[in-house]
Each structure stands twice: as C-alpha cells, then as structure tokens.
Design a protein around this motif. Structure first.
Motif, PDB file in Angstrom:
ATOM      1  N   ALA A 129      -2.242  21.954 -28.116  1.00  0.00           N
ATOM      2  CA  ALA A 129      -1.279  21.287 -28.676  1.00  0.00           C
ATOM      3  C   ALA A 129      -1.068  20.124 -27.652  1.00  0.00           C
ATOM      4  N   ALA A 130      -1.217  20.210 -26.364  1.00  0.00           N
ATOM      5  CA  ALA A 130      -1.163  18.980 -25.607  1.00  0.00           C
ATOM      6  C   ALA A 130      -2.016  18.228 -26.006  1.00  0.00           C
ATOM      7  N   ASP A 131      -3.361  18.583 -26.272  1.00  0.00           N
ATOM      8  CA  ASP A 131      -4.418  17.450 -26.458  1.00  0.00           C
ATOM      9  C   ASP A 131      -4.123  16.839 -27.627  1.00  0.00           C
ATOM     10  N   PHE A 132      -3.530  17.414 -28.652  1.00  0.00           N
ATOM     11  CA  PHE A 132      -2.955  16.929 -30.071  1.00  0.00           C
ATOM     12  C   PHE A 132      -2.016  15.725 -29.556  1.00  0.00           C
ATOM     13  N   TYR A 133      -1.163  16.153 -28.979  1.00  0.00           N
ATOM     14  CA  TYR A 133       0.145  15.065 -28.563  1.00  0.00           C
ATOM     15  C   TYR A 133      -0.688  13.936 -27.826  1.00  0.00           C
ATOM     16  N   ALA A 134      -1.470  14.200 -26.840  1.00  0.00           N
ATOM     17  CA  ALA A 134      -1.935  13.163 -25.847  1.00  0.00           C
ATOM     18  C   ALA A 134      -3.050  12.458 -26.793  1.00  0.00           C
ATOM     19  N   THR A 135      -3.601  12.850 -27.715  1.00  0.00           N
ATOM     20  CA  THR A 135      -4.487  12.154 -28.655  1.00  0.00           C
ATOM     21  C   THR A 135      -3.380  10.985 -29.267  1.00  0.00           C
ATOM     22  N   VAL A 136      -2.489  11.447 -29.974  1.00  0.00           N
ATOM     23  CA  VAL A 136      -1.490  10.787 -30.718  1.00  0.00           C
ATOM     24  C   VAL A 136      -0.880   9.593 -29.909  1.00  0.00           C
ATOM     25  N   ALA A 137      -0.517  10.003 -28.489  1.00  0.00           N
ATOM     26  CA  ALA A 137       0.037   8.891 -27.617  1.00  0.00           C
ATOM     27  C   ALA A 137      -0.815   7.891 -27.291  1.00  0.00           C
ATOM     28  N   ALA A 138      -2.149   8.194 -27.161  1.00  0.00           N
ATOM     29  CA  ALA A 138      -3.249   7.411 -26.920  1.00  0.00           C
ATOM     30  C   ALA A 138      -3.672   6.346 -27.993  1.00  0.00           C
ATOM     31  N   GLN A 139      -3.470   6.721 -29.195  1.00  0.00           N
ATOM     32  CA  GLN A 139      -3.791   6.112 -30.343  1.00  0.00           C
ATOM     33  C   GLN A 139      -2.616   5.260 -31.105  1.00  0.00           C
ATOM     34  N   SER A 140      -1.620   5.523 -30.490  1.00  0.00           N
ATOM     35  CA  SER A 140      -0.457   5.081 -31.416  1.00  0.00           C
ATOM     36  C   SER A 140      -0.039   3.686 -30.575  1.00  0.00           C
ATOM     37  N   SER A 141       0.378   2.678 -31.508  1.00  0.00           N
ATOM     38  CA  SER A 141       0.948   1.369 -31.026  1.00  0.00           C
ATOM     39  C   SER A 141       2.315   1.341 -30.970  1.00  0.00           C
ATOM     40  N   ASP A 142       2.989   2.365 -31.535  1.00  0.00           N
ATOM     41  CA  ASP A 142       4.462   2.657 -31.884  1.00  0.00           C
ATOM     42  C   ASP A 142       5.077   3.030 -30.597  1.00  0.00           C
ATOM     43  N   ALA A 143       5.933   2.598 -29.978  1.00  0.00           N
ATOM     44  CA  ALA A 143       6.384   2.548 -28.583  1.00  0.00           C
ATOM     45  C   ALA A 143       7.183   4.122 -28.790  1.00  0.00           C
ATOM     46  N   GLU A 144       7.995   4.424 -29.777  1.00  0.00           N
ATOM     47  CA  GLU A 144       8.667   5.590 -29.890  1.00  0.00           C
ATOM     48  C   GLU A 144       7.770   6.941 -30.045  1.00  0.00           C
ATOM     49  N   VAL A 145       6.642   6.734 -30.865  1.00  0.00           N
ATOM     50  CA  VAL A 145       5.785   7.779 -31.130  1.00  0.00           C
ATOM     51  C   VAL A 145       5.099   8.000 -29.748  1.00  0.00           C
ATOM     52  N   VAL A 146       4.696   6.967 -29.015  1.00  0.00           N
ATOM     53  CA  VAL A 146       3.831   7.011 -27.649  1.00  0.00           C
ATOM     54  C   VAL A 146       4.782   7.770 -26.834  1.00  0.00           C
ATOM     55  N   LYS A 147       6.066   7.345 -26.631  1.00  0.00           N
ATOM     56  CA  LYS A 147       7.108   8.183 -25.704  1.00  0.00           C
ATOM     57  C   LYS A 147       7.164   9.627 -26.028  1.00  0.00           C
ATOM     58  N   HIS A 148       7.369   9.980 -27.539  1.00  0.00           N
ATOM     59  CA  HIS A 148       7.637  11.406 -27.808  1.00  0.00           C
ATOM     60  C   HIS A 148       6.399  12.159 -27.698  1.00  0.00           C
ATOM     61  N   ALA A 149       5.327  11.643 -28.035  1.00  0.00           N
ATOM     62  CA  ALA A 149       4.027  12.223 -27.755  1.00  0.00           C
ATOM     63  C   ALA A 149       3.476  12.526 -26.486  1.00  0.00           C
ATOM     64  N   ALA A 150       3.880  11.690 -25.706  1.00  0.00           N
ATOM     65  CA  ALA A 150       3.437  11.763 -24.117  1.00  0.00           C
ATOM     66  C   ALA A 150       4.495  13.063 -23.549  1.00  0.00           C
ATOM     67  N   GLU A 151       5.844  12.920 -24.030  1.00  0.00           N
ATOM     68  CA  GLU A 151       6.632  13.833 -23.434  1.00  0.00           C
ATOM     69  C   GLU A 151       6.195  15.215 -23.844  1.00  0.00           C
ATOM     70  N   PHE A 152       5.766  15.363 -25.349  1.00  0.00           N
ATOM     71  CA  PHE A 152       5.382  16.804 -25.819  1.00  0.00           C
ATOM     72  C   PHE A 152       4.185  17.148 -25.161  1.00  0.00           C
ATOM     73  N   ALA A 153       3.370  16.170 -24.848  1.00  0.00           N
ATOM     74  CA  ALA A 153       2.125  16.573 -24.291  1.00  0.00           C
ATOM     75  C   ALA A 153       2.170  17.084 -22.601  1.00  0.00           C
ATOM     76  N   GLN A 154       3.062  16.607 -22.043  1.00  0.00           N
ATOM     77  CA  GLN A 154       3.504  16.900 -20.920  1.00  0.00           C
ATOM     78  C   GLN A 154       3.986  18.516 -21.002  1.00  0.00           C
ATOM     79  N   GLU A 155       5.031  18.694 -21.710  1.00  0.00           N
ATOM     80  CA  GLU A 155       5.678  19.813 -22.033  1.00  0.00           C
ATOM     81  C   GLU A 155       4.746  21.166 -22.191  1.00  0.00           C
ATOM     82  N   GLU A 156       3.633  20.698 -23.053  1.00  0.00           N
ATOM     83  CA  GLU A 156       2.494  21.600 -23.190  1.00  0.00           C
ATOM     84  C   GLU A 156       1.874  21.989 -22.118  1.00  0.00           C
ATOM     85  N   ARG A 157       1.382  20.923 -21.436  1.00  0.00           N
ATOM     86  CA  ARG A 157       0.429  21.082 -20.302  1.00  0.00           C
ATOM     87  C   ARG A 157       1.480  21.871 -19.072  1.00  0.00           C
ATOM     88  N   GLU A 158       2.549  21.623 -19.010  1.00  0.00           N
ATOM     89  CA  GLU A 158       3.504  22.562 -18.430  1.00  0.00           C
ATOM     90  C   GLU A 158       3.332  24.083 -18.531  1.00  0.00           C
TER      91      GLU A 158
END
Length: 175
Positions: free
Chosen positions: A113-142
């Motif tokens: 799940a973390a990898d999925f969100y991190a990939t979305v964050a890395a590939q997106s140019s939409d600031a809100e998508v990047v923000k939420h995807a990065a937060e979700f990736a961090q939560e999953e890593r935790e």
C-alpha cells in the motif's frame, strides 16, 4: 499507472477509500477464518488490523467530504495487481499459519500500500494528489514499522517457533 489516477483528486480518493475498505473487509474474513480454526491470537491480530483500516478509511472519508467522487465498479479500479495493494490474497491464508507468518504477510501488505501511494505521489503533478498520496504512504510505512516491531518482539521471546502448525487436513493427491 493510470494517468487519470495521478491527476484527478476525486479518482485518487475513490481508490484510496476502496483500498482501505477492501483491506478491512479481507482482514475481517481472515479473522473469521482464524476464529473458526481456533487460532484466537491470529483472529485477534487480524481483527485489530481491520480496525486500523477502518480508521484510515474514516480519515480518507473526512477528506472526501464535500467532494463528488466517481462511483466505480470493481473492474474500473486501477491497481498495480489484481486486487487493491493492501489486500492479501486468500492463497496466503492458511489455517495452520503461525503468528510470525501472519505478521510477515501483513507487513508485505502495508508495504504494498505504501509503495502504491508513493508511486502516485512521485508521478502526479497535482499538488493535492501529491500531498495526500505522500501522507498515506507515510502512514502505511508507519503501520509496517509497527508490525515489524511486533514481529521482532515475537522473535525475541521465541514464543513462535516459526514452524507451521501441523496440517490436520492435508490435501490428497489424486490417484
């Protein structure tokens, strides 16, 4: 990765919500299976993890409030594999599994799940998508780190021999 998934916030949030809901549902199914086979400690672990997925789904639902999300059919979701990344395959569930095996399965699930969100964050140019995807990736890593700590504690105490419990109903070879 689907271009729309990384550029369309409502579509991303719909996927995120489904990912957590599917995870919670599958974990409850795993808990029920373990309870049925008298593996009460594992049933409790899976039920606890389902509760965490429920909480994450509630957090995502709060972000979704006031937004119109697309209503997708099961086959319209875009996942890296056949199922949402935080959903373990049924084939991984064995009624004779030990806690160490279950924890490893759940760690893999959280990392996927973390990898999925991190990939979305890395590939997106939409600031809100990047923000939420990065937060979700961090939560999953935790979550993965917490499970890793539980696994380390279990291994340290030696309470789990890591050998599978005997299979009291092994598959039969056709004659």
């Amino acid at each position: 990765m689907n271009k729309d998934l990384i550029s369309d916030l409502p579509l991303f949030l719909a996927h995120s919500l489904e990912l957590e809901r599917e995870s919670a549902e599958r974990l409850r199914e795993f808990a029920d299976t373990m309870r049925h086979h008298q593996q009460h400690a594992l049933a409790q672990l899976f039920a606890e993890l389902a509760g965490y997925s429920d909480l994450h789904a509630q957090e995502i639902a709060a972000i979704c409030e006031g937004r119109k999300l697309p209503r997708l059919k099961a086959w319209e979701f875009t996942w890296p594999g056949d199922e949402p990344p935080e959903t373990s395959a049924y084939a991984g569930l064995r009624y004779e599994m030990q806690p160490e095996t279950a924890l490893r399965l759940m760690i893999d699930q959280e990392n996927a799940a973390a990898d999925f969100y991190a990939t979305v964050a890395a590939q997106s140019s939409d600031a809100e998508v990047v923000k939420h995807a990065a937060e979700f990736a961090q939560e999953e890593r935790e979550h993965a780190s917490l499970l890793q700590a539980r696994l380390a504690a279990l291994q340290e105490t030696g309470s789990d021999a890591a050998a599978p419990a005997p299979d009291i109903d092994p598959p039969q070879q056709p004659e």
